[in-house]
Design a protein around this motif. Structure first.
Motif, mmCIF file in Angstrom:
data_model
loop_
_atom_site.group_PDB
_atom_site.id
_atom_site.type_symbol
_atom_site.label_atom_id
_atom_site.label_comp_id
_atom_site.label_asym_id
_atom_site.label_seq_id
_atom_site.Cartn_x
_atom_site.Cartn_y
_atom_site.Cartn_z
ATOM 1 N N ASP A 65 0.792 -1.229 0.000
ATOM 2 C CA ASP A 65 0.000 0.000 0.000
ATOM 3 C C ASP A 65 0.827 1.284 0.000
ATOM 4 O OD1 ASP A 65 -2.394 -1.443 0.019
ATOM 5 O OD2 ASP A 65 -2.305 -1.662 2.190
ATOM 6 N N LYS A 66 2.143 1.157 -0.130
ATOM 7 C CA LYS A 66 2.992 2.343 -0.205
ATOM 8 C C LYS A 66 3.492 2.514 -1.637
ATOM 9 C CE LYS A 66 7.178 4.543 1.609
ATOM 10 N NZ LYS A 66 8.285 4.467 2.581
ATOM 11 N N TYR A 67 3.359 3.730 -2.164
ATOM 12 C CA TYR A 67 3.811 3.991 -3.534
ATOM 13 C C TYR A 67 5.290 4.337 -3.541
ATOM 14 C CZ TYR A 67 4.266 5.956 -8.198
ATOM 15 O OH TYR A 67 4.666 6.194 -9.476
ATOM 16 N N ILE A 68 6.024 3.698 -4.444
ATOM 17 C CA ILE A 68 7.462 3.944 -4.582
ATOM 18 C C ILE A 68 7.748 4.350 -6.019
ATOM 19 C CG2 ILE A 68 9.777 2.955 -4.439
ATOM 20 C CD1 ILE A 68 8.673 1.004 -2.363
ATOM 21 N N ASP A 69 8.225 5.557 -6.209
ATOM 22 C CA ASP A 69 8.581 6.059 -7.525
ATOM 23 C C ASP A 69 9.961 5.517 -7.905
ATOM 24 O OD1 ASP A 69 9.824 8.295 -9.418
ATOM 25 O OD2 ASP A 69 7.648 8.517 -9.475
ATOM 26 N N VAL A 70 10.218 5.385 -9.215
ATOM 27 C CA VAL A 70 11.520 4.871 -9.648
ATOM 28 C C VAL A 70 12.661 5.820 -9.298
ATOM 29 C CG1 VAL A 70 10.603 3.426 -11.483
ATOM 30 C CG2 VAL A 70 11.209 5.804 -11.978
ATOM 31 N N GLU A 71 12.325 7.078 -9.006
ATOM 32 C CA GLU A 71 13.357 8.025 -8.581
ATOM 33 C C GLU A 71 13.575 7.996 -7.073
ATOM 34 O OE1 GLU A 71 15.193 9.580 -10.694
ATOM 35 O OE2 GLU A 71 14.034 8.902 -12.422
ATOM 36 N N ASP A 72 12.749 7.221 -6.373
ATOM 37 C CA ASP A 72 12.821 7.142 -4.911
ATOM 38 C C ASP A 72 14.150 6.521 -4.467
ATOM 39 O OD1 ASP A 72 10.731 7.266 -2.467
ATOM 40 O OD2 ASP A 72 12.069 5.552 -2.177
ATOM 41 N N GLU A 73 14.666 6.958 -3.343
ATOM 42 C CA GLU A 73 15.957 6.482 -2.852
ATOM 43 C C GLU A 73 15.947 4.964 -2.627
ATOM 44 O OE1 GLU A 73 19.061 7.194 0.903
ATOM 45 O OE2 GLU A 73 17.191 8.334 0.775
ATOM 46 N N PHE A 74 14.830 4.443 -2.107
ATOM 47 C CA PHE A 74 14.704 3.003 -1.839
ATOM 48 C C PHE A 74 14.911 2.199 -3.124
ATOM 49 C CE2 PHE A 74 11.870 -0.741 -1.836
ATOM 50 C CZ PHE A 74 12.411 -1.447 -0.774
#
Length: 298
Positions: free
Chosen positions: A71-80
């Motif tokens: 349920d958490k959105y992660i963008d491809v630019e996100d550090e993770f």
């Protein structure tokens, strides 16, 4: 794996390591990663695959902009995500280059035959493996095979095969390395079982229900459990007990807080030289239509 939904966008611009959607020759949709370009076609492969697909720009439908995980959105630019990219993808550049040199899949098919023998034997070491599927590889192919299975944590399986059959044609230095990995796998198995027992006792004493997950538990299904490589212990603890469990790991099990992600809390244990990974949900490992089975996992 473990993705609930993927956010795809139309694009006219595709770059190295983009994850893209395309249609296979069997009309199924595939979401894999660009690893290079050959003339006017992009070389595309799955992160855990060894077969390259080649698609033109017009054959690519969309690219991944981000994804939802628990349920958490992660963008491809996100550090993770960028950390994952650097650790698990960019580190494979040499392997990707080798695969792109084999567009007809000739090496892939022979390589697949050899690796299948290794993994079949790993699951059941009474399996009568065919050493010719390894011996017929060239010197360079054998080198790549050993490199790949070492990366995939399966060197000990080939080591067991070498210890059983001296006719496997590999360099002596490689044989010594593989057999040593086999012996270490036995010690690693004993260490993990001892650690699991100590974790269970500590959590039970604190009244915390728990379930061991993934490799630490799956290995019990193997004919020879130490053939299933594992160097950490995953377990599920209900989110309502997490704070209490963290105190148990720190105080009763003498663990050091190591890291935290959207998936788990990771502890480092010096006594066993292992990471303990505590998950608050296991729904990410299940298809949506089966998640009802996890309403009361205990």
């Amino acid at each position: 794996e473990g993705l609930d939904q993927v956010h795809l966008v139309k694009s006219d611009d595709y770059n190295l390591y983009d994850v893209v959607l395309f249609q296979s020759s069997k009309n199924s949709y595939i979401l894999h990663r660009i690893i290079g370009k050959v003339e006017d076609k992009f070389a595309i492969i799955g992160d855990n695959s060894f077969r390259v697909d080649y698609k033109t720009k017009d054959e690519i439908i969309a690219k991944m902009k981000g994804f939802y995980q628990q349920d958490k959105y992660i963008d491809v630019e996100d550090e993770f995500y960028q950390q994952y990219l650097n650790k698990y993808v960019i580190s494979k550049e040499n392997e990707f280059s080798s695969l792109m040199e084999d567009p007809d899949g000739y090496f892939f098919n022979r390589f697949k035959e050899a690796t299948y023998e290794i993994y079949k034997y790993g699951y059941d070491n009474s399996y009568s493996f065919d050493i010719n599927k390894i011996n017929k590889l060239s010197v360079n192919e054998k080198r790549r095979l050993i490199s790949m299975i070492s990366e995939k944590k399966a060197a000990h399986i080939l080591g067991s095969m070498v210890a059983k059959n001296k006719e496997i044609d590999l360099p002596e230095k490689a044989k010594k390395f593989l057999i040593n990995e086999f012996e270490l796998s036995k010690l690693r198995y004993i260490r993990i079982e001892e650690a699991k027992e100590e974790i269970s006792n500590a959590l039970n004493n604190a009244g915390i229900k728990h379930i061991f997950l993934k490799g630490a538990e799956i290995r019990s299904r193997y004919k020879t459990p130490y053939m299933r490589w594992s160097n950490d212990i995953d377990l599920y603890v209900d989110l309502k007990d997490h704070e209490k469990a963290i105190e148990v790991f720190k105080n009763s099990l003498n663990c050091t807080y190591f890291a935290e992600s959207i998936q788990h809390v990771v502890f480092e244990n010096e006594k066993y030289k292992l990471h303990f990974e505590m998950h608050g949900t296991i729904s990410a490992f299940f298809p949506k239509d089966l998640k009802y089975l996890l309403e009361n996992p205990f």
